[in-house]
Enzyme design. Structure first.
Site, PDB file in Angstrom:
ATOM      1  N   GLY A 138       0.799  20.362  -5.584  1.00 37.80           N
ATOM      2  CA  GLY A 138       0.695  19.478  -6.937  1.00 37.80           C
ATOM      3  C   GLY A 138       1.685  18.715  -7.130  1.00 37.80           C
ATOM      4  N   ILE A 171      -6.051  17.029  -6.304  1.00 38.68           N
ATOM      5  CA  ILE A 171      -5.176  18.073  -5.355  1.00 38.68           C
ATOM      6  C   ILE A 171      -6.294  18.548  -4.407  1.00 38.68           C
ATOM      7  N   GLU A 372      -1.038  10.099  -0.185  1.00 39.37           N
ATOM      8  CA  GLU A 372       0.231  10.096   0.552  1.00 39.37           C
ATOM      9  C   GLU A 372       0.988   8.857   0.317  1.00 39.37           C
ATOM     10  N   THR A 374      -0.135   4.837  -1.494  1.00 34.68           N
ATOM     11  CA  THR A 374      -1.106   3.945  -1.085  1.00 34.68           C
ATOM     12  C   THR A 374      -0.618   2.784  -0.330  1.00 34.68           C
ATOM     13  N   HIS A 375      -1.477   1.872   0.524  1.00 34.22           N
ATOM     14  CA  HIS A 375      -1.089   0.915   1.371  1.00 34.22           C
ATOM     15  C   HIS A 375       0.051   0.172   0.636  1.00 34.22           C
ATOM     16  N   PHE A 392       9.471  -1.633  -6.384  1.00 33.84           N
ATOM     17  CA  PHE A 392       8.462  -0.738  -7.300  1.00 33.84           C
ATOM     18  C   PHE A 392       8.407  -0.800  -8.754  1.00 33.84           C
TER      19      PHE A 392
HETATM   20  P1  TGC Z   1      13.340   6.587  -5.493  1.00 33.09           P
HETATM   21  O1  TGC Z   1      14.573   6.428  -6.831  1.00 33.09           O
HETATM   22  O2  TGC Z   1      13.415   5.434  -4.682  1.00 33.09           O
HETATM   23  O3  TGC Z   1      14.024   7.955  -5.130  1.00 33.09           O
HETATM   24  C1  TGC Z   1      14.147   9.007  -5.654  1.00 33.09           C
HETATM   25  C2  TGC Z   1      14.893  10.252  -4.745  1.00 33.09           C
HETATM   26  O4  TGC Z   1      13.888  10.562  -3.671  1.00 33.09           O
HETATM   27  C3  TGC Z   1      14.530  10.010  -2.612  1.00 33.09           C
HETATM   28  N1  TGC Z   1      13.712   9.592  -1.683  1.00 33.09           N
HETATM   29  C4  TGC Z   1      13.029  10.260  -0.566  1.00 33.09           C
HETATM   30  N2  TGC Z   1      13.574  11.594  -0.087  1.00 33.09           N
HETATM   31  C5  TGC Z   1      12.832  11.876   0.914  1.00 33.09           C
HETATM   32  N3  TGC Z   1      11.910  11.264   1.418  1.00 33.09           N
HETATM   33  C6  TGC Z   1      11.285   9.811   1.293  1.00 33.09           C
HETATM   34  N4  TGC Z   1      10.411   9.585   1.546  1.00 33.09           N
HETATM   35  C7  TGC Z   1      11.996   9.604  -0.152  1.00 33.09           C
HETATM   36  N5  TGC Z   1      12.070   8.398  -0.855  1.00 33.09           N
HETATM   37  C8  TGC Z   1      12.827   8.488  -1.961  1.00 33.09           C
HETATM   38  C9  TGC Z   1      15.600   9.083  -2.780  1.00 33.09           C
HETATM   39  O5  TGC Z   1      16.777   9.035  -1.953  1.00 33.09           O
HETATM   40  C10 TGC Z   1      15.850   9.755  -4.123  1.00 33.09           C
HETATM   41  O6  TGC Z   1      17.110  10.619  -4.018  1.00 33.09           O
HETATM   42  P2  TGC Z   1      18.200  11.066  -4.823  1.00 33.09           P
HETATM   43  O7  TGC Z   1      18.721  12.414  -4.272  1.00 33.09           O
HETATM   44  O8  TGC Z   1      19.228   9.666  -4.951  1.00 33.09           O
HETATM   45  O9  TGC Z   1      17.733  11.442  -6.185  1.00 33.09           O
HETATM   46  O10 TGC Z   1      11.954   6.935  -6.211  1.00 33.09           O
HETATM   47  P3  TGC Z   1      11.212   5.927  -6.992  1.00 33.09           P
HETATM   48  O11 TGC Z   1      10.894   6.894  -8.368  1.00 33.09           O
HETATM   49  O12 TGC Z   1      11.497   4.594  -7.251  1.00 33.09           O
HETATM   50  O13 TGC Z   1       9.834   6.079  -6.092  1.00 33.09           O
HETATM   51  C11 TGC Z   1       9.811   5.594  -4.937  1.00 33.09           C
HETATM   52  C12 TGC Z   1       8.430   5.674  -4.311  1.00 33.09           C
HETATM   53  C13 TGC Z   1       7.365   4.882  -5.063  1.00 33.09           C
HETATM   54  C14 TGC Z   1       8.393   5.208  -2.940  1.00 33.09           C
HETATM   55  C15 TGC Z   1       7.870   7.277  -4.322  1.00 33.09           C
HETATM   56  O14 TGC Z   1       7.715   7.690  -5.407  1.00 33.09           O
HETATM   57  C16 TGC Z   1       6.529   7.161  -3.637  1.00 33.09           C
HETATM   58  O15 TGC Z   1       6.444   7.315  -2.240  1.00 33.09           O
HETATM   59  N6  TGC Z   1       5.130   7.043  -4.264  1.00 33.09           N
HETATM   60  C17 TGC Z   1       3.955   7.515  -3.648  1.00 33.09           C
HETATM   61  C18 TGC Z   1       3.626   8.776  -4.361  1.00 33.09           C
HETATM   62  C19 TGC Z   1       2.820   9.767  -3.101  1.00 33.09           C
HETATM   63  O16 TGC Z   1       2.845   9.326  -2.035  1.00 33.09           O
HETATM   64  N7  TGC Z   1       2.158  10.610  -3.697  1.00 33.09           N
HETATM   65  C20 TGC Z   1       1.502  11.613  -2.770  1.00 33.09           C
HETATM   66  C21 TGC Z   1       0.953  12.613  -3.326  1.00 33.09           C
HETATM   67  S1  TGC Z   1       0.532  14.000  -2.301  1.00 33.09           S
HETATM   68  C22 TGC Z   1      -0.801  13.547  -1.598  1.00 33.09           C
HETATM   69  O17 TGC Z   1      -1.123  12.310  -1.733  1.00 33.09           O
HETATM   70  C23 TGC Z   1      -1.494  14.475  -0.482  1.00 33.09           C
HETATM   71  S2  TGC Z   1      -2.933  14.002   0.038  1.00 33.09           S
HETATM   72  C24 TGC Z   1      -3.042  15.322   1.229  1.00 33.09           C
HETATM   73  C25 TGC Z   1      -4.147  15.147   2.310  1.00 33.09           C
HETATM   74  O18 TGC Z   1      -5.442  15.817   1.688  1.00 33.09           O
HETATM   75  O19 TGC Z   1      -3.615  14.809   3.439  1.00 33.09           O
HETATM   76  P1  FAD Z   2      -1.915   4.415  -9.159  1.00 32.08           P
HETATM   77  O1  FAD Z   2      -0.629   4.719  -8.757  1.00 32.08           O
HETATM   78  O2  FAD Z   2      -2.584   4.112 -10.597  1.00 32.08           O
HETATM   79  O3  FAD Z   2      -2.299   2.833  -8.397  1.00 32.08           O
HETATM   80  C1  FAD Z   2      -3.362   2.277  -8.634  1.00 32.08           C
HETATM   81  C2  FAD Z   2      -3.181   0.668  -7.993  1.00 32.08           C
HETATM   82  O4  FAD Z   2      -2.056   0.325  -8.402  1.00 32.08           O
HETATM   83  C3  FAD Z   2      -2.972   1.143  -6.417  1.00 32.08           C
HETATM   84  O5  FAD Z   2      -3.682  -0.142  -5.733  1.00 32.08           O
HETATM   85  C4  FAD Z   2      -1.520   0.968  -6.197  1.00 32.08           C
HETATM   86  O6  FAD Z   2      -1.393   0.573  -4.870  1.00 32.08           O
HETATM   87  C5  FAD Z   2      -1.249  -0.171  -7.503  1.00 32.08           C
HETATM   88  N1  FAD Z   2       0.264   0.222  -7.648  1.00 32.08           N
HETATM   89  C6  FAD Z   2       0.994   1.231  -8.122  1.00 32.08           C
HETATM   90  N2  FAD Z   2       2.151   1.097  -8.135  1.00 32.08           N
HETATM   91  C7  FAD Z   2       2.588  -0.376  -7.960  1.00 32.08           C
HETATM   92  C8  FAD Z   2       3.684  -1.062  -7.818  1.00 32.08           C
HETATM   93  N3  FAD Z   2       4.868  -0.420  -8.007  1.00 32.08           N
HETATM   94  N4  FAD Z   2       3.565  -2.164  -7.141  1.00 32.08           N
HETATM   95  C9  FAD Z   2       2.276  -2.704  -6.630  1.00 32.08           C
HETATM   96  N5  FAD Z   2       1.245  -2.010  -6.767  1.00 32.08           N
HETATM   97  C10 FAD Z   2       1.143  -0.627  -7.438  1.00 32.08           C
HETATM   98  N6  FAD Z   2      -1.764  14.369  -4.611  1.00 32.08           N
HETATM   99  C11 FAD Z   2      -1.206  15.149  -4.822  1.00 32.08           C
HETATM  100  O7  FAD Z   2      -0.247  15.534  -5.422  1.00 32.08           O
HETATM  101  N7  FAD Z   2      -1.801  16.296  -3.894  1.00 32.08           N
HETATM  102  C12 FAD Z   2      -2.915  16.160  -3.111  1.00 32.08           C
HETATM  103  O8  FAD Z   2      -3.212  17.147  -2.415  1.00 32.08           O
HETATM  104  C13 FAD Z   2      -3.708  14.962  -3.050  1.00 32.08           C
HETATM  105  N8  FAD Z   2      -4.859  14.912  -2.556  1.00 32.08           N
HETATM  106  C14 FAD Z   2      -5.599  13.962  -2.528  1.00 32.08           C
HETATM  107  C15 FAD Z   2      -6.791  13.672  -2.094  1.00 32.08           C
HETATM  108  C16 FAD Z   2      -7.594  12.711  -2.270  1.00 32.08           C
HETATM  109  C17 FAD Z   2      -9.024  12.641  -1.781  1.00 32.08           C
HETATM  110  C18 FAD Z   2      -7.078  11.369  -3.183  1.00 32.08           C
HETATM  111  C19 FAD Z   2      -8.024  10.216  -3.299  1.00 32.08           C
HETATM  112  C20 FAD Z   2      -5.927  11.693  -3.707  1.00 32.08           C
HETATM  113  C21 FAD Z   2      -5.001  12.609  -3.411  1.00 32.08           C
HETATM  114  N9  FAD Z   2      -3.932  12.794  -4.240  1.00 32.08           N
HETATM  115  C22 FAD Z   2      -2.969  14.023  -3.995  1.00 32.08           C
HETATM  116  C23 FAD Z   2      -3.188  11.881  -4.846  1.00 32.08           C
HETATM  117  C24 FAD Z   2      -2.649  10.313  -4.186  1.00 32.08           C
HETATM  118  O9  FAD Z   2      -1.710  10.580  -3.689  1.00 32.08           O
HETATM  119  C25 FAD Z   2      -2.832   9.590  -5.359  1.00 32.08           C
HETATM  120  O10 FAD Z   2      -4.164   9.009  -5.371  1.00 32.08           O
HETATM  121  C26 FAD Z   2      -1.995   8.492  -4.882  1.00 32.08           C
HETATM  122  O11 FAD Z   2      -0.526   8.316  -4.789  1.00 32.08           O
HETATM  123  C27 FAD Z   2      -1.847   6.987  -5.641  1.00 32.08           C
HETATM  124  O12 FAD Z   2      -1.833   7.348  -7.157  1.00 32.08           O
HETATM  125  P2  FAD Z   2      -3.015   6.828  -8.194  1.00 32.08           P
HETATM  126  O13 FAD Z   2      -4.577   7.239  -7.784  1.00 32.08           O
HETATM  127  O14 FAD Z   2      -2.766   7.386  -9.475  1.00 32.08           O
HETATM  128  O15 FAD Z   2      -3.078   5.371  -8.219  1.00 32.08           O
END
Ligand code: TGC
Ligand code: FAD
Length: 393
Positions: A138, A171, A372, A374-375, A392
């Site tokens: 989560g 989630i 994980e 977005t694109h 960002f």
């Molecule tokens: P930022 O200020 O850049 O960084 C904060 C702290 O994090 C460190 N850091 C990383 N560490 C390890 N790996 C990485 N990839 C890292 N990226 C950043 C950074 O060094 C810093 O550390 P510290 O010690 O100095 O505090 O963070 P930000 O708030 O500006 O955000 C950056 C951004 C946008 C790239 C990041 O937050 C991000 O990747 N956003 C996307 C969120 C995301 O991917 N969510 C996924 C949720 S889980 C999921 O989707 C599961 S799907 C599962 C499935 O079904 O397969």
């Molecule tokens: P938003 O962040 O609201 O984004 C909306 C749009 O704005 C997107 O096009 C995005 O690219 C764009 N955008 C956002 N910020 C910027 C920026 N700075 N610059 C330019 N464009 C921007 N999460 C978990 O924690 N655990 C899980 O197990 C998990 N499983 C998932 C399973 C599924 C099927 C799906 C669909 C999602 C899951 N997620 C999970 C959540 C997933 O990681 C989020 O959906 C993803 O990180 C995007 O967040 P959001 O949907 O809130 O979109």
């Protein structure tokens, strides 16, 4: 001209020669299992919007959960190339099956291995690896997706336990999970990770309905209403966004491999159909416009395979950076989505039915290109790497 491209395994640049015998054995075992256990049921599971739970134990026995976990914690201690190959083969079956294994492996087992106490590792790692229990992760919240650092889920210190409040959304595995790895802010606003048992009072995991994508995968919410979590369930050392983002590096790495599996499945189906289907008295595969689609797909799959092989080697050597993994996740998922769409067109009307896998892969990949990171977020990660300027905020 002899073709180097085998059915069910496009390998135009003989990447196979780069894999060890062990890699190939692992690949064949998972591919065989997917062909036997997943492919015959997956269209039905997708249509019924149900994850095939009976496969979880088999997936554990097959070694798809935590393949890189060292032997001392009950894992098989495989390399990261093997993990990638397993994800590739699972996603040839369905992105939802790969998602289940990705979460269990990279988002639950990985943080336990990297951040857990010895007691946490001993208690949770073996049953997760065996598939006796299921985990979820989560991080995302209703109002905080791409920007997880702004999360509002929080906990208060109450001596021997903490009290957790808030909600997570989207989630994977939510309602079937026995344990959740939850990221929340402490009273100082610092992000911490903890293991929350699903039978805790005040914990609920309602399902998300109405998905057109990843229908054979469980997606839901996690709601915490004054949930008491014992202090020994907190990860002791890791603090800040670095904790959850390190787990995402592992999951994104696996997704980069998995997407290629989905692309291969679409490609294989289209090549086969193009040789069988006749129009104007000839197989449609003899027409240049169909060959263009197939040739471009093979080229993109080949490029992605080479990218993965290099990334896998770097990850094995501890040299794969977050930005390298991010580029591969973005490139390969976008590639697979394009291929699913192009290959679907090779089938004409038949391509929109569930007799063939392209539409299902295409719909699934719309989630994969979103979760994980977005694109767009991955483009920004590469942009920040190239220019040194994070865009960002
Ligand atoms: P930022 O200020 O850049 O960084 C904060 C702290 O994090 C460190 N850091 C990383 N560490 C390890 N790996 C990485 N990839 C890292 N990226 C950043 C950074 O060094 C810093 O550390 P510290 O010690 O100095 O505090 O963070 P930000 O708030 O500006 O955000 C950056 C951004 C946008 C790239 C990041 O937050 C991000 O990747 N956003 C996307 C969120 C995301 O991917 N969510 C996924 C949720 S889980 C999921 O989707 C599961 S799907 C599962 C499935 O079904 O397969
Ligand atoms: P938003 O962040 O609201 O984004 C909306 C749009 O704005 C997107 O096009 C995005 O690219 C764009 N955008 C956002 N910020 C910027 C920026 N700075 N610059 C330019 N464009 C921007 N999460 C978990 O924690 N655990 C899980 O197990 C998990 N499983 C998932 C399973 C599924 C099927 C799906 C669909 C999602 C899951 N997620 C999970 C959540 C997933 O990681 C989020 O959906 C993803 O990180 C995007 O967040 P959001 O949907 O809130 O979109």
């Amino acid at each position: 001209m002899a073709s180097t491209v085998q059915y069910d395994a496009p390998d135009h640049y003989l990447v196979d020669e780069l894999f060890t015998d062990e890699h190939k054995i692992i690949r064949e075992a998972v591919r065989d299992w997917v062909n036997r256990a997943v492919k015959p049921i997956i269209e039905d599971q997708f249509e019924r919007n149900e994850f095939p739970r009976h496969l979880i134990k088999e997936m554990g026995e097959l070694g798809t959960f935590g393949p890189f976990i060292p032997e001392q914690y009950g894992g098989p201690g495989m390399d990261f190339m093997s993990y990638g190959i397993i994800m590739q083969e699972l996603e040839r079956g369905d992105s939802g099956i790969r998602s289940m294994a990705s979460v269990q492996t990279s988002l639950v087992l990985y943080p336990l291995w990297k951040f857990g106490t010895e007691e946490q590792k001993q208690k949770y790692i073996p049953p997760l690896i065996n598939g006796d229990i299921v985990g979820c992760f989560g991080l995302t919240e209703p109002n905080h997706g791409s920007d997880p650092g702004s999360m509002v889920t929080h906990f208060e210190d109450k001596g021997d336990h903490v009290v957790l409040n808030g909600a997570k959304m989207w989630i994977t595995n939510s309602s079937i999970a026995d344990v959740a790895v939850v990221w929340a802010k402490d009273e100082q606003g610092i992000i911490r990770g903890m293991i929350v048992d699903a039978d805790s009072e005040g914990y609920s995991a309602p399902l998300t309905h109405g998905k057109y994508s990843l229908r054979a995968s469980v997606t839901g919410e996690l709601v915490f209403d004054n949930v008491k979590v014992p202090k020994e369930n907190l990860f002791p050392e890791v603090k800040g966004l670095r904790g959850p983002l390190s787990c995402l590096n592992s999951a994104r790495y696996g997704i980069a491999w998995g997407a290629v599996g989905a692309a291969m499945d679409c490609y294989d189906a289209a090549v086969r159909y193009s040789k069988e289907r006749k129009q104007f008295g000839k197989p449609i595969g003899s027409f240049q416009l169909q060959q263009k689609k197939i040739a471009e797909a093979l080229t993109e799959i080949t490029k992605a395979q080479l990218l993965l092989w290099r990334l896998g080697s770097l990850r094995n050597d501890g040299k794969a950076t977050a930005a390298m993994i991010s580029m591969a996740k973005r490139n390969n998922v976008a590639m697979a989505l394009d291929i699913a769409r192009e290959m679907r067109q090779v089938f004409g009307a038949m391509g929109i039915t569930n007799d063939f896998p392209m539409m299902r892969h295409m719909m699934n990949l719309e989630s994969v290109i979103t979760y994980e990171g977005t694109h767009d977020i991955h483009l920004l990660i590469t942009g920040a790497e190239a220019t040194g300027i994070p865009a960002f905020k």
